[in-house]
Enzyme design. Structure first.
Site, short mmCIF file in Angstrom:
data_model
loop_
_atom_site.label_atom_id
_atom_site.label_comp_id
_atom_site.label_asym_id
_atom_site.label_seq_id
_atom_site.Cartn_x
_atom_site.Cartn_y
_atom_site.Cartn_z
N GLN A 18 0.67 -1.38 -0.04
CA GLN A 18 -0.03 -0.12 -0.11
C GLN A 18 0.72 1.25 -0.06
OE1 GLN A 18 -3.52 2.21 2.82
NE2 GLN A 18 -3.21 0.17 3.00
N GLU A 141 1.61 -1.54 8.19
CA GLU A 141 0.86 -0.52 8.72
C GLU A 141 0.58 -0.41 10.27
OE1 GLU A 141 -1.63 2.26 7.22
OE2 GLU A 141 -1.48 2.80 9.20
N ASP A 170 0.73 3.48 5.93
CA ASP A 170 0.85 3.21 4.73
C ASP A 170 0.56 4.41 3.65
OD1 ASP A 170 1.62 0.68 4.93
OD2 ASP A 170 -0.34 -0.40 4.84
N GLY A 249 -7.47 19.67 19.94
CA GLY A 249 -7.19 20.91 20.08
C GLY A 249 -7.64 21.87 21.41
N GLY A 250 -7.96 22.89 21.19
CA GLY A 250 -8.28 23.80 22.36
C GLY A 250 -9.91 23.75 22.35
N1 CAO Z 1 12.13 -9.62 -9.39
C1 CAO Z 1 12.81 -10.24 -8.68
N2 CAO Z 1 12.86 -10.37 -7.45
C2 CAO Z 1 11.97 -9.21 -6.84
C3 CAO Z 1 10.84 -8.62 -7.63
C4 CAO Z 1 10.96 -8.66 -9.14
N3 CAO Z 1 10.40 -7.90 -9.99
N4 CAO Z 1 10.29 -7.89 -6.95
C5 CAO Z 1 10.84 -8.01 -5.70
N5 CAO Z 1 11.74 -8.91 -5.73
C6 CAO Z 1 12.54 -9.48 -4.48
C7 CAO Z 1 13.24 -8.48 -3.67
O1 CAO Z 1 14.28 -8.37 -4.42
C8 CAO Z 1 13.56 -9.24 -2.17
O2 CAO Z 1 14.65 -10.26 -2.55
P1 CAO Z 1 15.80 -10.44 -1.53
O3 CAO Z 1 15.18 -9.97 -0.13
O4 CAO Z 1 16.08 -11.88 -1.72
O5 CAO Z 1 16.75 -9.67 -1.81
C9 CAO Z 1 12.01 -10.01 -2.20
O6 CAO Z 1 11.54 -9.93 -3.72
C10 CAO Z 1 11.25 -9.75 -0.86
O7 CAO Z 1 11.04 -8.28 -1.03
P2 CAO Z 1 10.28 -7.47 -0.04
O8 CAO Z 1 11.41 -7.85 1.52
O9 CAO Z 1 10.06 -6.29 -0.14
O10 CAO Z 1 9.20 -8.55 0.50
P3 CAO Z 1 8.32 -9.09 1.76
O11 CAO Z 1 7.22 -9.67 1.49
O12 CAO Z 1 9.38 -9.99 2.62
O13 CAO Z 1 8.14 -7.82 2.64
C11 CAO Z 1 7.23 -5.64 3.34
C12 CAO Z 1 6.90 -6.90 2.56
C13 CAO Z 1 6.14 -4.57 2.97
C14 CAO Z 1 7.18 -6.04 4.90
C15 CAO Z 1 8.54 -4.91 3.04
O14 CAO Z 1 8.75 -4.87 1.69
C16 CAO Z 1 8.81 -3.80 3.79
O15 CAO Z 1 9.17 -3.71 4.92
N6 CAO Z 1 9.04 -2.78 2.95
C17 CAO Z 1 9.24 -1.46 3.47
C18 CAO Z 1 8.28 -0.78 4.30
C19 CAO Z 1 6.72 -0.67 3.60
O16 CAO Z 1 6.77 -0.32 2.56
N7 CAO Z 1 5.78 -1.45 4.06
C20 CAO Z 1 4.59 -1.08 3.89
C21 CAO Z 1 3.89 -1.79 2.85
S1 CAO Z 1 2.14 -1.45 2.92
O17 CAO Z 1 1.60 -2.35 4.18
#
Ligand code: CAO
Length: 417
Positions: A18, A141, A170, A249-250
């Protein structure tokens, strides 16, 4: 000449869930060419999360990815890296919200991107800011709401910390990022140089909780907070307490029951006792004698009986629906609103007319409702289009990058796209 302000700006949208998608969707509404880059086969996880139509993209995805194009690309394959490199060379902005370090591990560090395209703006969302002792954490979030001070200050004093239904962690972070991107773009117009823009979810939540940091410092100084329900009858500790529905607020305010509250969970209004509106409030409530009564005349005098006053107003409200009540109170210039359910909001004719609630067409789902642009312009009518299917524009984007049909076929066969 197009009438869309961001027309001609190309954005690599490496976002998911998001926070990031909310940012790039906003920029797409305003005319940017937003190319959503997704992993072949699965794509953004929200395509399949909380599905209501079997096999079709979920609303979670469609409501955050309108007006974009979708390119599938495995950026861990050599061919995928080559495509991304080409894209970076001819784009203006790359937005990402991967877990910490993911873009670097892919081989696309800020230094490398800068070398490929010195004008590039790289915009990132992370849970915590660079160098923070939690910088390695992945964040969603509610984690951000807890880290940013929203949860400890929301809810009722006799209940646990409470998160808001509004996406403070988000979408709010995405909006902060959009402001950062547009600022960097403005700067680039003057210098020709891109830059890195980073926003953390914790910081964005805290930015919206600044009045609570105000309160902490007041509490440290004087030991109480006069606008909180704990004053003057309850107790304060040394931390800002949860204030229930008190006005921040106030101006004292509270959520008050209206006719039908016993069965309708949203039969309430928010009522604000604005200091200088005390006389109209008394007139509206049929209590003209309170206007000059020293026990009620000033905000200070009313403070110790504010909940008795709210109880009196609830009695006055007991034979009025929330809409009838607001129709009376608006004539007296009293800041108030019915507590609206999502069902009421979805059907609200004013929100439909202004384009804030819009009906959009989708190739798989048919029609669905979404929230349109909350920002209105005199010279731009924001049109919301349906979100793209996974990989819908892959071939089109590759062809625009100069790949021929044979090369595109090979990339599909190698599952690089
Ligand atoms: N091709 C190849 N690899 C891809 C890709 C693509 N098109 N898109 C994503 N990937 C890979 C990434 O490179 C990553 O690989 P490695 O960790 O092995 O280097 C892997 O997918 C996982 O990505 P991620 O860490 O972003 O995904 P996750 O599902 O484990 O975590 C989240 C999700 C949201 C917790 C994490 O992305 C995060 O903390 N983001 C920053 C904060 C954020 O935006 N959070 C809000 C999300 S909205 O609620």
């Amino acid at each position: 000449m197009s009438d869309k302000p961001l027309e001609g700006i190309k954005i690599i949208d490496f976002t998911h869930v998001q926070a990031g998608p909310a940012c790039t969707q906003l920029l797409a509404w305003f005319g940017a060419d937003v190319i959503k880059v997704e992993r072949p086969g699965s794509g953004d996880v929200t395509r399949s999360q909380l599905r209501d139509v079997p096999g079709a993209d979920a609303l979670y995805f469609t409501m955050l990815n309108s007006n974009k194009r979708s390119l599938t690309l495995d950026t861990k394959t050599p061919a995928g890296k080559e495509v991304l490199t080409k894209l970076i060379k001819e784009s203006d902005i790359l937005v990402e919200n991967f877990g910490p370090g993911a873009l670097d591990r892919m081989g696309f560090t800020w230094e490398h991107i800068k070398e490929l395209n010195p004008g590039m703006i790289v915009a990132s969302v992370k849970g915590f800011s660079d160098g923070h002792h939690y910088e390695d954490l992945k964040v969603y979030e509610n984690v951000a709401q807890c880290a940013g001070g929203a949860a400890s200050t929301s809810g009722f004093w006799d209940g646990p910390p409470t998160v808001s239904g509004a996406a403070l962690g988000d979408s709010n972070t995405g909006m902060h990022l959009a402001i950062g991107i547009l600022t960097a773009l403005h700067q680039r117009n003057k210098t020709g140089k891109g830059q890195k823009v980073a926003v953390s979810m914790q910081d964005s939540v805290l930015n919206l909780c600044r009045v609570k940091l105000r309160d902490q410092q007041r509490l440290d100084k004087v030991g109480y907070l006069e606008e909180y329900p704990q004053y003057p009858h309850g107790k304060f500790t040394d931390v800002v307490p949860r204030g229930g529905n008190a006005g921040g607020g106030g101006q004292p305010g509270w959520v008050l029951k209206c006719k039908g509250w016993e069965t309708d969970p949203n039969a309430y209004i928010y009522f604000t006792i604005q200091g200088h509106a005390w006389a109209p409030i008394c007139k509206a409530l049929g209590k003209p004698e309170w206007i000059e009564d020293p026990a009620y005349k000033t905000a200070e005098a009313r403070q110790d009986k504010i909940f008795d006053i709210f109880a009196f107003i609830e009695e006055w409200l007991s034979d009025k629906t929330k809409f009838e009540a607001v129709d009376i109170l608006r004539k007296f210039d009293i800041p108030c609103s019915p507590v609206l359910s999502m069902k009421e909001i979805a059907a609200d004719p004013s929100l439909r007319a202004s384009g804030t609630i819009v009906e959009v067409d989708h190739k798989q789902r048919g029609k669905y409702l979404t929230v349109g642009s909350p920002i209105k312009f005199s010279d731009l009518k924001v049109e919301i289009t349906g979100s793209p299917l996974l990989g819908e524009h892959t071939d089109e984007v590759l062809a625009q990058l100069g790949y021929n049909a044979e090369q595109i076929k090979e990339m599909h066969a190698a599952r690089a796209v």
